[in-house]
Design a protein around this motif. Structure first.
Motif, PDB file in Angstrom:
ATOM      1  N   GLN A 139       0.836  -1.202   0.000  1.00 36.22           N
ATOM      2  CA  GLN A 139       0.000   0.000   0.000  1.00 36.22           C
ATOM      3  C   GLN A 139       0.879   1.263   0.000  1.00 36.22           C
ATOM      4  O   GLN A 139       0.605   2.226  -0.725  1.00 36.22           O
ATOM      5  N   ALA A 140       1.960   1.233   0.780  1.00 33.86           N
ATOM      6  CA  ALA A 140       2.845   2.402   0.847  1.00 33.86           C
ATOM      7  C   ALA A 140       3.513   2.646  -0.506  1.00 33.86           C
ATOM      8  O   ALA A 140       3.632   3.790  -0.951  1.00 33.86           O
ATOM      9  N   GLN A 141       3.929   1.563  -1.168  1.00 36.52           N
ATOM     10  CA  GLN A 141       4.552   1.719  -2.499  1.00 36.52           C
ATOM     11  C   GLN A 141       3.551   2.316  -3.476  1.00 36.52           C
ATOM     12  O   GLN A 141       3.879   3.190  -4.280  1.00 36.52           O
ATOM     13  N   TYR A 142       2.320   1.847  -3.373  1.00 31.27           N
ATOM     14  CA  TYR A 142       1.264   2.362  -4.271  1.00 31.27           C
ATOM     15  C   TYR A 142       1.009   3.843  -3.992  1.00 31.27           C
ATOM     16  O   TYR A 142       0.955   4.665  -4.916  1.00 31.27           O
ATOM     17  N   ASP A 143       0.873   4.180  -2.725  1.00 33.88           N
ATOM     18  CA  ASP A 143       0.575   5.577  -2.359  1.00 33.88           C
ATOM     19  C   ASP A 143       1.659   6.530  -2.857  1.00 33.88           C
ATOM     20  O   ASP A 143       1.388   7.683  -3.168  1.00 33.88           O
ATOM     21  N   ALA A 144       2.901   6.019  -2.893  1.00 32.43           N
ATOM     22  CA  ALA A 144       4.027   6.891  -3.274  1.00 32.43           C
ATOM     23  C   ALA A 144       4.100   7.145  -4.787  1.00 32.43           C
ATOM     24  O   ALA A 144       4.881   7.993  -5.237  1.00 32.43           O
ATOM     25  N   LEU A 145       3.303   6.440  -5.561  1.00 34.43           N
ATOM     26  CA  LEU A 145       3.367   6.639  -7.021  1.00 34.43           C
ATOM     27  C   LEU A 145       2.843   8.029  -7.391  1.00 34.43           C
ATOM     28  O   LEU A 145       1.941   8.561  -6.719  1.00 34.43           O
ATOM     29  N   PRO A 146       3.384   8.611  -8.458  1.00 28.94           N
ATOM     30  CA  PRO A 146       2.963   9.980  -8.819  1.00 28.94           C
ATOM     31  C   PRO A 146       1.515  10.050  -9.320  1.00 28.94           C
ATOM     32  O   PRO A 146       0.857  11.078  -9.194  1.00 28.94           O
ATOM     33  N   HIS A 147       1.032   8.975  -9.914  1.00 34.88           N
ATOM     34  CA  HIS A 147      -0.360   8.927 -10.383  1.00 34.88           C
ATOM     35  C   HIS A 147      -0.932   7.556 -10.023  1.00 34.88           C
ATOM     36  O   HIS A 147      -0.193   6.581  -9.925  1.00 34.88           O
ATOM     37  N   HIS A 148      -2.255   7.522  -9.865  1.00 36.33           N
ATOM     38  CA  HIS A 148      -2.886   6.279  -9.411  1.00 36.33           C
ATOM     39  C   HIS A 148      -3.946   5.799 -10.399  1.00 36.33           C
ATOM     40  O   HIS A 148      -4.414   6.568 -11.259  1.00 36.33           O
ATOM     41  N   ALA A 149      -4.293   4.522 -10.231  1.00 31.56           N
ATOM     42  CA  ALA A 149      -5.204   3.885 -11.191  1.00 31.56           C
ATOM     43  C   ALA A 149      -6.546   4.607 -11.281  1.00 31.56           C
ATOM     44  O   ALA A 149      -7.178   4.627 -12.341  1.00 31.56           O
ATOM     45  N   GLY A 150      -6.976   5.213 -10.189  1.00 36.10           N
ATOM     46  CA  GLY A 150      -8.267   5.909 -10.179  1.00 36.10           C
ATOM     47  C   GLY A 150      -8.315   7.079 -11.153  1.00 36.10           C
ATOM     48  O   GLY A 150      -9.396   7.587 -11.467  1.00 36.10           O
ATOM     49  N   GLU A 151      -7.151   7.508 -11.627  1.00 33.97           N
ATOM     50  CA  GLU A 151      -7.115   8.627 -12.595  1.00 33.97           C
ATOM     51  C   GLU A 151      -7.367   8.158 -14.026  1.00 33.97           C
ATOM     52  O   GLU A 151      -7.431   8.976 -14.949  1.00 33.97           O
ATOM     53  N   CYS A 152      -7.471   6.847 -14.221  1.00 35.04           N
ATOM     54  CA  CYS A 152      -7.654   6.316 -15.584  1.00 35.04           C
ATOM     55  C   CYS A 152      -8.962   6.860 -16.175  1.00 35.04           C
ATOM     56  O   CYS A 152     -10.011   6.787 -15.554  1.00 35.04           O
ATOM     57  N   THR A 153      -8.855   7.385 -17.380  1.00 38.01           N
ATOM     58  CA  THR A 153     -10.027   7.969 -18.057  1.00 38.01           C
ATOM     59  C   THR A 153     -10.641   7.004 -19.059  1.00 38.01           C
ATOM     60  O   THR A 153     -11.534   7.371 -19.814  1.00 38.01           O
ATOM     61  N   ASP A 154     -10.093   5.785 -19.111  1.00 35.58           N
ATOM     62  CA  ASP A 154     -10.632   4.783 -20.032  1.00 35.58           C
ATOM     63  C   ASP A 154     -10.416   5.160 -21.499  1.00 35.58           C
ATOM     64  O   ASP A 154     -11.175   4.749 -22.367  1.00 35.58           O
ATOM     65  N   CYS A 155      -9.397   5.953 -21.764  1.00 34.67           N
ATOM     66  CA  CYS A 155      -9.210   6.454 -23.143  1.00 34.67           C
ATOM     67  C   CYS A 155      -8.705   5.367 -24.088  1.00 34.67           C
ATOM     68  O   CYS A 155      -8.776   5.510 -25.300  1.00 34.67           O
ATOM     69  N   GLU A 156      -8.125   4.313 -23.538  1.00 26.72           N
ATOM     70  CA  GLU A 156      -7.624   3.162 -24.302  1.00 26.72           C
ATOM     71  C   GLU A 156      -6.404   3.485 -25.182  1.00 26.72           C
ATOM     72  O   GLU A 156      -6.054   2.704 -26.059  1.00 26.72           O
ATOM     73  N   ALA A 157      -5.766   4.642 -24.960  1.00 32.15           N
ATOM     74  CA  ALA A 157      -4.585   4.980 -25.768  1.00 32.15           C
ATOM     75  C   ALA A 157      -3.482   3.945 -25.580  1.00 32.15           C
ATOM     76  O   ALA A 157      -2.677   3.707 -26.480  1.00 32.15           O
ATOM     77  N   CYS A 158      -3.449   3.340 -24.400  1.00 30.36           N
ATOM     78  CA  CYS A 158      -2.383   2.381 -24.089  1.00 30.36           C
ATOM     79  C   CYS A 158      -2.660   0.986 -24.656  1.00 30.36           C
ATOM     80  O   CYS A 158      -1.735   0.196 -24.840  1.00 30.36           O
ATOM     81  N   VAL A 159      -3.916   0.684 -24.904  1.00 29.80           N
ATOM     82  CA  VAL A 159      -4.319  -0.708 -25.141  1.00 29.80           C
ATOM     83  C   VAL A 159      -3.639  -1.302 -26.379  1.00 29.80           C
ATOM     84  O   VAL A 159      -3.114  -2.413 -26.338  1.00 29.80           O
ATOM     85  N   SER A 160      -3.613  -0.543 -27.472  1.00 29.78           N
ATOM     86  CA  SER A 160      -3.050  -1.114 -28.706  1.00 29.78           C
ATOM     87  C   SER A 160      -1.538  -1.287 -28.614  1.00 29.78           C
ATOM     88  O   SER A 160      -0.932  -1.986 -29.416  1.00 29.78           O
ATOM     89  N   ARG A 161      -0.898  -0.637 -27.633  1.00 28.41           N
ATOM     90  CA  ARG A 161       0.561  -0.779 -27.509  1.00 28.41           C
ATOM     91  C   ARG A 161       0.952  -1.993 -26.665  1.00 28.41           C
ATOM     92  O   ARG A 161       2.120  -2.318 -26.550  1.00 28.41           O
ATOM     93  N   CYS A 162      -0.027  -2.645 -26.042  1.00 28.98           N
ATOM     94  CA  CYS A 162       0.300  -3.819 -25.218  1.00 28.98           C
ATOM     95  C   CYS A 162       0.360  -5.059 -26.104  1.00 28.98           C
ATOM     96  O   CYS A 162      -0.641  -5.442 -26.702  1.00 28.98           O
ATOM     97  N   PRO A 163       1.520  -5.709 -26.183  1.00 24.96           N
ATOM     98  CA  PRO A 163       1.618  -6.892 -27.029  1.00 24.96           C
ATOM     99  C   PRO A 163       0.922  -8.109 -26.411  1.00 24.96           C
ATOM    100  O   PRO A 163       0.825  -9.152 -27.048  1.00 24.96           O
ATOM    101  N   PHE A 164       0.521  -8.022 -25.160  1.00 24.97           N
ATOM    102  CA  PHE A 164       0.016  -9.196 -24.436  1.00 24.97           C
ATOM    103  C   PHE A 164      -1.483  -9.170 -24.204  1.00 24.97           C
ATOM    104  O   PHE A 164      -2.001  -9.913 -23.372  1.00 24.97           O
ATOM    105  N   ASP A 165      -2.155  -8.289 -24.924  1.00 25.59           N
ATOM    106  CA  ASP A 165      -3.626  -8.219 -24.858  1.00 25.59           C
ATOM    107  C   ASP A 165      -4.137  -8.011 -23.440  1.00 25.59           C
ATOM    108  O   ASP A 165      -5.199  -8.533 -23.073  1.00 25.59           O
ATOM    109  N   VAL A 166      -3.393  -7.296 -22.633  1.00 26.37           N
ATOM    110  CA  VAL A 166      -3.861  -7.018 -21.268  1.00 26.37           C
ATOM    111  C   VAL A 166      -4.998  -5.987 -21.337  1.00 26.37           C
ATOM    112  O   VAL A 166      -4.882  -4.985 -22.055  1.00 26.37           O
TER     113      VAL A 166
END
Ligand code: SF4
Ligand code: SF4
Length: 406
Positions: free
Chosen positions: A364-391
Motif C-alpha cells: 500500500q505504501a509503495q502504491y501511495d508513493a506513485l505519482p499517479h494512481h489507477a483511479g485517474e484512468c479515463t478509459d481512453c484506451e490509448a495504451c491498449v493497442s501498444r500492449c503486445p500481451f492483450d492485457v
C-alpha cells in the motif's frame, strides 16, 4: 516536362490555403508536432549521412523526391563540407520547405568530422554550416552529442552553452536541442527547462538495454532485458507530458542491425515499417530520422506512407520474444506512456502481488508513493493497442482502484 510538372505542383501548393512546409494535400505523409515549437514535422525524415557520398545532381534529385513526398525535416550532424554543400545546393530556392535540425559543436578537421566544445572551433563549425546551407538561420540548434552525465555537467555555465544561447537570441537558431545516446543525459536535458528537442537513439533493441548500458557494447546487447528500461520509460513519459520532442536516431538499430537477421541483437530481422511503427507509437516521438544513402533507399523508406496496419504491427514479434500468455502483464512497459501519466506496469505489478500475496502495508505504501494512481484512468484506451500481451489495461486500473482505494 518534369520541370513543368514540378513548377505546376509548386504553384498549386502555394495556392493551397495553409500550405507552407507541408505537402500534406499532395501526399499521404503524416505530420506530428515538434513538441512545443509550433512546428509540424513529417513522421519520417532525412538523416544527412548519405549526402557525403553523392554528387550535387544526385543530392538535388533526392531532395526533390523527399520534398515532393512531404518530408520536411532533416538532421545535419555531419561537418563534412561536401555533405553541407550538397544539402545547401539541393535546398536552393526552397529553403523554406525544409525544417533544419543542425548540430552545434561539430567541426571538420584533419579530413574528418569531429565533435568539439572548443568555442572557436564551435563558432567556426556553425558559421560554416549556415554559409554552406545558404541560410542565415536553422530551426533547431542541436548541441552535438553529450553521452555521459559528466559531459552534461561540463556543458552547464560553459562558454559553449553561452554561445548556444547567444545564437538563439540572435535568431540564428529558433529552438535548442541536444543529441544523446544516454538515457540519464536525455532525462536531465528534458528536465532542464530549456531543451525543446532531444535527438535520442530509440529502437526495439536499445529500449531493452539494462540501465546505463552502452548500445555499442556487444555484451550489453547480448544481455537485453524483456521490457523497456524504467529510466527510458521515465524519459518518454516526461517528454510526453511536457511536450518535449524526441527526434529518433538509430531507428533501425544503428547501421540497420535490426533489419538483418544475422546482426539483429534480437536474433531476427524486423522490417523498416515495424521499426518505425515501434518508435512512432510513443507520443513524445516527433519523427524518425532515417539514414538515406541514395534515391532507392529513399523510395523504399517512403513506402511507410502506404504501409498497412498489419505490416506495421511489431507487437506480435515482441510477444513471441517475451513468450507470455495473452492477458498476463509482464511489466514490460511497452504500453507506456499513459495519457495521464499513470505508471501502468508498476501498478499492474503491485496489483498482481496484492492479489497473490495479499495487500500488505508495504505494498500500500509503495502504491501511495506513485505519482499517479489507477483511479485517474479515463478509459481512453490509448495504451491498449501498444500492449503486445492483450492485457485489458482499463479493467486492471479499475481493479487496482478497488484494491488500493484510489
Ligand atoms: S486507458 Fe487509462 S491507463 Fe490507458 S492510457 Fe488511458 S488513462 Fe492511461
Ligand atoms: S499492460 Fe501490456 S504493455 Fe503494459 S506493462 Fe503490462 S504487458 Fe507490458
Amino acid at each position: 516536362m518534369k520541370k513543368l510538372y514540378i513548377l505546376l505542383a509548386a504553384t498549386i501548393c502555394m495556392m493551397a490555403a495553409g500550405c507552407n512546409r507541408q505537402s500534406e494535400k499532395m501526399t499521404d505523409m503524416k505530420y506530428r508536432p515538434l513538441g512545443n515549437t509550433g512546428l509540424m514535422v513529417s513522421e519520417i525524415s532525412i538523416g544527412c549521412g548519405g549526402f557525403e557520398k553523392m554528387d550535387s545532381a544526385s543530392a538535388l534529385e533526392l531532395m526533390t523526391v523527399a520534398l515532393d513526398s512531404g518530408m520536411n525535416y532533416i538532421d545535419i550532424y555531419d561537418a563534412n563540407p561536401k555533405t553541407r554543400s550538397n544539402i545547401g545546393y539541393a535546398l536552393q530556392g526552397r529553403r523554406d520547405k525544409m525544417i533544419i535540425q543542425g548540430h552545434i559543436g561539430t567541426i571538420y578537421k584533419d579530413g574528418q568530422h569531429s565533435r568539439t566544445r572548443d568555442i572557436d572551433e564551435t563558432r567556426q563549425g556553425f558559421e560554416d554550416l549556415l554559409s554552406r546551407l545558404g541560410t542565415d538561420y536553422i530551426e533547431v540548434g542541436m548541441i552535438h552529442i553529450a553521452d555521459s552525465p559528466e559531459e552534461w555537467q561540463e556543458l552547464q555555465n560553459s562558454p559553449f552553452l553561452d554561445y548556444v544561447f547567444q545564437l538563439k537570441q540572435e535568431g540564428k537558431i529558433k529552438h535548442i536541442g541536444i543529441s544523446s545516446h544516454n538515457t540519464e543525459v536525455a532525462l536531465m536535458a528534458a528536465k532542464s527547462g530549456w531543451i525543446e528537442v532531444i535527438m535520442f537513439s530509440m529502437n526495439l533493441a536499445f529500449d531493452r538495454l539494462q540501465a546505463g548500458a552502452n548500445p555499442w557494447d556487444k555484451n550489453a546487447m547480448n544481455n537485453l532485458q524483456a521490457g523497456i528500461d524504467p529510466m527510458r520509460i521515465e524519459l518518454y513519459d516526461y517528454c510526453s507530458t511536457h511536450n518535449i520532442a524526441i527526434t529518433v536516431m538509430k531507428t533501425f538499430g544503428g547501421g540497420g542491425r535490426l533489419l538483418d537477421e544475422k546482426q539483429s541483437p534480437l536474433g531476427k530481422a524486423y522490417t523498416p515499417e515495424q521499426c518505425i511503427a515501434y518508435c512512432l507509437a510513443k507520443p513524445c516521438v516527433a519523427t524518425c530520422i532515417l539514414g538515406i544513402d541514395n534515391i532507392d533507399e529513399l523510395k523504399a523508406d517512403l513506402h511507410w506512407m502506404h504501409t498497412t496496419e498489419q505490416e506495421k504491427d511489431y507487437t506480435a514479434t515482441v510477444k513471441k520474444d517475451e513468450a507470455e500468455q495473452p492477458g498476463d502483464c509482464t511489466y514490460c512497459n511497452h504500453c507506456s506512456p499513459c495519457a495521464v501519466g499513470i505508471p501502468i506496469a508498476k501498478i499492474n505489478e503491485l496489483l498482481d502481488k496484492a492479489t497473490t500475496e495479499g495487500l500488505t502495508p508495504e505494498l500500500q505504501a509503495q502504491y501511495d508513493a506513485l505519482p499517479h494512481h489507477a483511479g485517474e484512468c479515463t478509459d481512453c484506451e490509448a495504451c491498449v493497442s501498444r500492449c503486445p500481451f492483450d492485457v485489458d489495461i482499463p479493467a486492471k486500473m479499475k481493479k487496482a482502484k478497488e484494491v488500493f482505494g484510489k
